[in-house]
Enzyme design. Structure first.
Site, PDB file in Angstrom:
ATOM      1  N   PRO A 211       0.815  -1.222   0.000  1.00 18.76           N
ATOM      2  CA  PRO A 211       0.000   0.000   0.000  1.00 18.76           C
ATOM      3  C   PRO A 211       0.851   1.275   0.000  1.00 18.76           C
ATOM      4  O   PRO A 211       0.337   2.362  -0.210  1.00 18.76           O
ATOM      5  CB  PRO A 211      -0.836  -0.115   1.285  1.00 18.76           C
ATOM      6  CG  PRO A 211      -0.321  -1.272   2.049  1.00 18.76           C
ATOM      7  CD  PRO A 211       0.562  -2.073   1.169  1.00 18.76           C
TER       8      PRO A 211
ATOM      9  N   GLU B  55       2.666  -8.213   9.076  1.00 22.93           N
ATOM     10  CA  GLU B  55       2.606  -6.767   9.356  1.00 22.93           C
ATOM     11  C   GLU B  55       3.511  -5.977   8.423  1.00 22.93           C
ATOM     12  O   GLU B  55       3.376  -4.781   8.286  1.00 22.93           O
ATOM     13  CB  GLU B  55       3.001  -6.493  10.808  1.00 22.93           C
ATOM     14  CG  GLU B  55       2.038  -7.053  11.827  1.00 22.93           C
ATOM     15  CD  GLU B  55       0.599  -6.685  11.541  1.00 22.93           C
ATOM     16  OE1 GLU B  55       0.315  -5.468  11.458  1.00 22.93           O
ATOM     17  OE2 GLU B  55      -0.237  -7.589  11.402  1.00 22.93           O
TER      18      GLU B  55
ATOM     19  N   ASP C 111     -10.869   1.292 -24.505  1.00 22.59           N
ATOM     20  CA  ASP C 111     -11.232   1.087 -23.099  1.00 22.59           C
ATOM     21  C   ASP C 111     -11.452   2.387 -22.350  1.00 22.59           C
ATOM     22  O   ASP C 111     -10.872   3.396 -22.695  1.00 22.59           O
ATOM     23  CB  ASP C 111     -10.050   0.454 -22.341  1.00 22.59           C
ATOM     24  CG  ASP C 111      -9.974  -1.024 -22.527  1.00 22.59           C
ATOM     25  OD1 ASP C 111     -10.973  -1.596 -22.944  1.00 22.59           O
ATOM     26  OD2 ASP C 111      -8.907  -1.559 -22.232  1.00 22.59           O
TER      27      ASP C 111
ATOM     28  N   ARG D 233      -3.525  -7.894 -20.550  1.00 25.46           N
ATOM     29  CA  ARG D 233      -4.472  -7.364 -21.547  1.00 25.46           C
ATOM     30  C   ARG D 233      -3.766  -6.558 -22.634  1.00 25.46           C
ATOM     31  O   ARG D 233      -4.258  -6.443 -23.751  1.00 25.46           O
ATOM     32  CB  ARG D 233      -5.510  -6.453 -20.875  1.00 25.46           C
ATOM     33  CG  ARG D 233      -6.539  -7.192 -20.044  1.00 25.46           C
ATOM     34  CD  ARG D 233      -7.556  -6.243 -19.459  1.00 25.46           C
ATOM     35  NE  ARG D 233      -8.550  -5.817 -20.421  1.00 25.46           N
ATOM     36  CZ  ARG D 233      -8.610  -4.629 -20.980  1.00 25.46           C
ATOM     37  NH1 ARG D 233      -7.718  -3.715 -20.696  1.00 25.46           N
ATOM     38  NH2 ARG D 233      -9.546  -4.326 -21.844  1.00 25.46           N
TER      39      ARG D 233
HETATM   40  N1  ADE Z   1      -0.825  -5.176   0.155  1.00 33.37           N
HETATM   41  C1  ADE Z   1      -1.763  -4.861   1.062  1.00 33.37           C
HETATM   42  N2  ADE Z   1      -2.551  -3.880   0.627  1.00 33.37           N
HETATM   43  C2  ADE Z   1      -2.116  -3.554  -0.625  1.00 33.37           C
HETATM   44  C3  ADE Z   1      -2.521  -2.605  -1.607  1.00 33.37           C
HETATM   45  N3  ADE Z   1      -3.541  -1.770  -1.407  1.00 33.37           N
HETATM   46  N4  ADE Z   1      -1.837  -2.558  -2.758  1.00 33.37           N
HETATM   47  C4  ADE Z   1      -0.789  -3.388  -2.968  1.00 33.37           C
HETATM   48  N5  ADE Z   1      -0.358  -4.289  -2.084  1.00 33.37           N
HETATM   49  C5  ADE Z   1      -1.004  -4.379  -0.927  1.00 33.37           C
END
Ligand code: ADE
Length: 250
Positions: free
Chosen positions: A87, A114, A167, A152
């Protein structure tokens, strides 16, 4: 293209990678996707892949050795982007998928627990990708999202070569509405223009509806576009129509 995936849960990938377009692309030799279990690269008796964080705190951290060993084994002397799904990464997009599709080879690492030992991020990973501002339980689903969107773009993966260019997002706009038979369904009719056979009128209608949809659903995308005179006129007309119908509702 060759895509290697390092994961603690290779079985999660079976359905999505074997089905439909991605499954066919693999069968046709357009993409070769190899899954590697990080646990197979742990050297201790218990094949341990995680450990407690130095400094204390909740949760477990992925150990560096199995991940370094796996990447070195998989790549050998080859070079390829080493992409960590996290993330904290660059937010994934149509444009990034298109760029990655030009690579000969990709290696994706799915994080878990974690977090993972920072030395992996600092000394092994060359790019970090997030699929959106929310936290999932692991990088497996994000890796599948990236693989699907990249494959794709590979020549031959989709039936019709032009499809990726029309697209949603390809030109920075959402896609126009589509209809198929029957012409009338429970009193809901297909727009007359699409039955007219007049290609210019159809193209104009589609452009206008793309602009309308984008303006209504994703005004942030409109703000980023470099619209020509014709598009600006269409957009002004759409906004006027909308204002009129808003007033009628008031
Ligand atoms: N691992 C956990 N959440 C994630 C996300 N939003 N994007 C990529 N990898 C992740």
């Amino acid at each position: 293209m060759r895509i290697d995936v390092l994961t603690l849960f290779p079985e999660m990938f079976q359905g999505p990678l074997e089905t439909s377009i991605i499954g066919r692309a693999q069968a046709a030799g357009i993409v070769d996707i190899q899954l590697w279990n990080i646990r197979d690269f742990a050297t201790d008796r218990h094949r341990q892949v995680d450990d407690y964080p130095f400094g204390g705190g909740a949760g477990m951290v992925m150990k560096p050795e199995p991940v370094f060993r796996a990447v070195r084994h998989v790549l050998g002397e080859d070079a390829a982007p080493v992409i960590l799904m996290t993330p904290q990464g660059e937010v994934f997009s149509h444009q990034l998928a298109e760029k990655l599709a030009k690579e000969k080879r990709l290696l994706l690492i799915c994080g878990h627990y974690e977090g993972l030992d920072e030395r992996i991020r600092e000394h092994l990973v060359t790019k970090q990708i997030s699929i959106g501002d929310y936290v999932l339980t692991g990088g497996e689903l994000p890796a599948m999202v990236v693989i699907d969107a990249v494959v794709r773009f590979l020549p031959g993966a989709l039936g019709e070569a032009t499809a990726v260019w029309t697209d949603s997002f390809a030109q920075g706009l959402l896609e126009y509405p589509q209809y198929t038979r029957p012409r009338g369904f429970e009193g809901m009719e297909v727009p007359e223009v699409l039955l007219s056979g007049d290609h210019q009128r159809i193209a104009d209608w589609r452009r206008r509806e793309s602009l309308r949809r984008t303006w209504q659903q994703r005004p942030d995308l409109i703000a980023k576009l470099d619209l020509d005179e014709r598009d600006r006129e269409l957009l002004a007309a759409i906004q006027q129509e909308q204002n009129k119908s808003d007033n009628r509702l008031d």
